[in-house]
Design an enzyme around this catalytic site. Structure first.
Site, PDB file in Angstrom:
ATOM      1  N   HIS A  52      -9.363   1.058   5.215  1.00 29.58           N
ATOM      2  CA  HIS A  52      -8.067   1.284   5.875  1.00 29.58           C
ATOM      3  C   HIS A  52      -8.270   2.257   7.037  1.00 29.58           C
ATOM      4  O   HIS A  52      -9.062   3.198   6.933  1.00 29.58           O
ATOM      5  CB  HIS A  52      -7.063   1.849   4.865  1.00 29.58           C
ATOM      6  CG  HIS A  52      -5.667   1.827   5.395  1.00 29.58           C
ATOM      7  ND1 HIS A  52      -5.210   2.766   6.282  1.00 29.58           N
ATOM      8  CD2 HIS A  52      -4.648   0.962   5.206  1.00 29.58           C
ATOM      9  CE1 HIS A  52      -3.959   2.479   6.612  1.00 29.58           C
ATOM     10  NE2 HIS A  52      -3.586   1.394   5.973  1.00 29.58           N
TER      11      HIS A  52
ATOM     12  N   LYS B 129       0.086   4.251  -0.283  1.00 29.52           N
ATOM     13  CA  LYS B 129      -0.552   5.440   0.308  1.00 29.52           C
ATOM     14  C   LYS B 129      -0.305   6.647  -0.612  1.00 29.52           C
ATOM     15  O   LYS B 129      -0.371   6.494  -1.835  1.00 29.52           O
ATOM     16  CB  LYS B 129      -0.049   5.646   1.740  1.00 29.52           C
ATOM     17  CG  LYS B 129      -0.216   4.365   2.578  1.00 29.52           C
ATOM     18  CD  LYS B 129       0.087   4.526   4.034  1.00 29.52           C
ATOM     19  CE  LYS B 129      -0.090   3.188   4.752  1.00 29.52           C
ATOM     20  NZ  LYS B 129       0.113   3.251   6.182  1.00 29.52           N
TER      21      LYS B 129
ATOM     22  N   GLY C 204       2.951   2.387  10.781  1.00 28.32           N
ATOM     23  CA  GLY C 204       3.909   3.478  10.612  1.00 28.32           C
ATOM     24  C   GLY C 204       4.637   3.871  11.883  1.00 28.32           C
ATOM     25  O   GLY C 204       5.287   4.913  11.931  1.00 28.32           O
TER      26      GLY C 204
ATOM     27  N   SER D 267       3.920  -2.064  10.314  1.00 28.25           N
ATOM     28  CA  SER D 267       5.379  -2.098  10.508  1.00 28.25           C
ATOM     29  C   SER D 267       6.009  -3.445  10.143  1.00 28.25           C
ATOM     30  O   SER D 267       6.932  -3.898  10.817  1.00 28.25           O
ATOM     31  CB  SER D 267       5.732  -1.687  11.943  1.00 28.25           C
ATOM     32  OG  SER D 267       5.325  -0.354  12.194  1.00 28.25           O
TER      33      SER D 267
ATOM     34  N   GLU E 199      -6.612   4.665   8.035  1.00 24.32           N
ATOM     35  CA  GLU E 199      -6.372   6.080   7.718  1.00 24.32           C
ATOM     36  C   GLU E 199      -7.603   6.701   7.068  1.00 24.32           C
ATOM     37  O   GLU E 199      -7.908   7.876   7.297  1.00 24.32           O
ATOM     38  CB  GLU E 199      -5.124   6.204   6.825  1.00 24.32           C
ATOM     39  CG  GLU E 199      -3.861   5.955   7.641  1.00 24.32           C
ATOM     40  CD  GLU E 199      -2.680   5.411   6.872  1.00 24.32           C
ATOM     41  OE1 GLU E 199      -2.681   5.450   5.623  1.00 24.32           O
ATOM     42  OE2 GLU E 199      -1.739   4.936   7.541  1.00 24.32           O
TER      43      GLU E 199
ATOM     44  N   GLU F  34      -4.895  -4.889  10.742  1.00 24.68           N
ATOM     45  CA  GLU F  34      -3.892  -3.835  10.897  1.00 24.68           C
ATOM     46  C   GLU F  34      -4.156  -3.097  12.209  1.00 24.68           C
ATOM     47  O   GLU F  34      -4.993  -2.177  12.241  1.00 24.68           O
ATOM     48  CB  GLU F  34      -3.985  -2.846   9.730  1.00 24.68           C
ATOM     49  CG  GLU F  34      -3.656  -3.435   8.386  1.00 24.68           C
ATOM     50  CD  GLU F  34      -3.115  -2.384   7.421  1.00 24.68           C
ATOM     51  OE1 GLU F  34      -2.077  -2.653   6.806  1.00 24.68           O
ATOM     52  OE2 GLU F  34      -3.699  -1.299   7.304  1.00 24.68           O
TER      53      GLU F  34
ATOM     54  N   ASN G 299       0.873  -1.180   0.000  1.00 24.93           N
ATOM     55  CA  ASN G 299       0.000   0.000   0.000  1.00 24.93           C
ATOM     56  C   ASN G 299       0.907   1.226   0.000  1.00 24.93           C
ATOM     57  O   ASN G 299       1.493   1.567   1.015  1.00 24.93           O
ATOM     58  CB  ASN G 299      -0.887  -0.033   1.254  1.00 24.93           C
ATOM     59  CG  ASN G 299      -1.736   1.213   1.404  1.00 24.93           C
ATOM     60  OD1 ASN G 299      -1.794   2.045   0.489  1.00 24.93           O
ATOM     61  ND2 ASN G 299      -2.387   1.354   2.542  1.00 24.93           N
TER      62      ASN G 299
HETATM   63  P1  13P Z   1       3.347   0.438   7.660  1.00 21.26           P
HETATM   64  O1  13P Z   1       3.852  -0.855   7.050  1.00 21.26           O
HETATM   65  O2  13P Z   1       4.054   1.642   7.176  1.00 21.26           O
HETATM   66  O3  13P Z   1       3.260   0.330   9.146  1.00 21.26           O
HETATM   67  O4  13P Z   1       1.829   0.609   7.145  1.00 21.26           O
HETATM   68  C1  13P Z   1       0.949  -0.446   7.214  1.00 21.26           C
HETATM   69  C2  13P Z   1      -0.271  -0.097   6.463  1.00 21.26           C
HETATM   70  O5  13P Z   1      -1.014   0.794   6.857  1.00 21.26           O
HETATM   71  C3  13P Z   1      -0.554  -0.831   5.225  1.00 21.26           C
HETATM   72  O6  13P Z   1      -1.846  -0.612   4.773  1.00 21.26           O
END
Ligand code: 13P
Length: 248
Positions: A92, A14, A170, A209, A94, A164, A12
């Site tokens: 997601h 983003k 992150g 992560s 976010e 997740e 992803n």
């Molecule tokens: P990270 O791998 O940067 O922690 O992000 C995970 C994520 O949100 C994938 O959709």
């Protein structure tokens, strides 16, 4: 990970990446044998055209619950199909946080993805305060049930799930393999209560992560079928290493 389920590793991107990264990623992934894993890349929509169709699976990061109409700035499921996508990330954390996507909206988007022939990658996961209160399993059950209520549990045979934990995204604070396995096992058991066959077949990815150094141990858990990778999917070499960690 169980051999009956072919692992999937999804990147992803983003709000990151450019055509240079597209080309580097294509070059790196095509230089190695990753036939034991399905690889999915979800870049920003404007970069989809940089990938050749059928070399990789491509996905969107979001879609509208509507198929057309006066919805400025939205993208419809059939448009993602036309752009070469087979998958789309839905729900997601976010988007749940930044765009106020409720469980109800997420369920409508899952339905829209299926209606248009896309495989939704439905994300669930608890924020830190819910984990601290030890309420994460009912929280995740509620996120799942909102979608079950809308589309029925049998339709989950056309879905991929991603666990997740928000506190691991992150942050560099990965869930331990045991923490991931606990939730993945719970999700599978939760679905099995109403559809054993669906629960056995569904892919449940872990995200939060994941790095080359921790991927193999996470993916070796019996109910972890691959990963949804954020930051590390922006490094072609790291992403390739994570894909290779899915070899059983
Ligand atoms: P990270 O791998 O940067 O922690 O992000 C995970 C994520 O949100 C994938 O959709």
């Amino acid at each position: 990970m169980q051999t009956v389920r072919k692992p999937l590793v999804a990147g992803n991107w983003k709000l990151n990446g450019d055509l240079t990264l597209v080309n580097q990623m294509r070059e790196t992934l095509s230089s190695a044998d990753v036939s034991f894993v399905d690889v999915l890349v979800c870049p920003p929509l404007t970069l989809l055209h940089g990938f050749e169709s059928n070399e990789l699976r491509l996905g969107g990061q979001n879609l509208s619950e509507f198929d057309s109409g006066a919805h400025t700035g939205e993208i419809a499921g059939k448009m993602l199909i036309e752009a070469g996508c087979s998958h789309v990330i839905v729900g997601h954390s976010e988007r749940r946080a930044d765009n106020y996507e409720s469980n109800i909206i997420v369920a409508s988007k899952v339905e829209a993805a299926l209606r248009n022939g896309l495989t939704p990658v439905l994300c669930v996961g608890e924020p830190e305060e819910i984990r601290e209160k030890n309420e994460f399993l009912p929280y995740i059950a509620e996120q799942l049930d909102a979608v079950v209520d809308k589309i029925g549990v049998q339709a989950f045979s056309d879905l991929v799930l991603a666990y997740e934990p928000v506190w691991a995204i992150g942050t560099g604070k990965t869930a331990s393999p045991a923490q991931a396995q606990e939730v993945h096992k719970f999700i599978r058991a939760h679905l099995a209560k109403s559809a054993q066959d669906v629960a056995e077949k569904i892919l449940i990815l872990y995200g939060g992560s994941v790095k080359p150094g921790n991927a193999a141990e996470l993916f070796s858990q019996p109910d972890v079928d691959g990963g949804l990778i954020g930051g590390a999917s922006l490094s072609p070499q790291d992403f390739l290493s994570i894909c290779q960690a899915a070899k059983q």
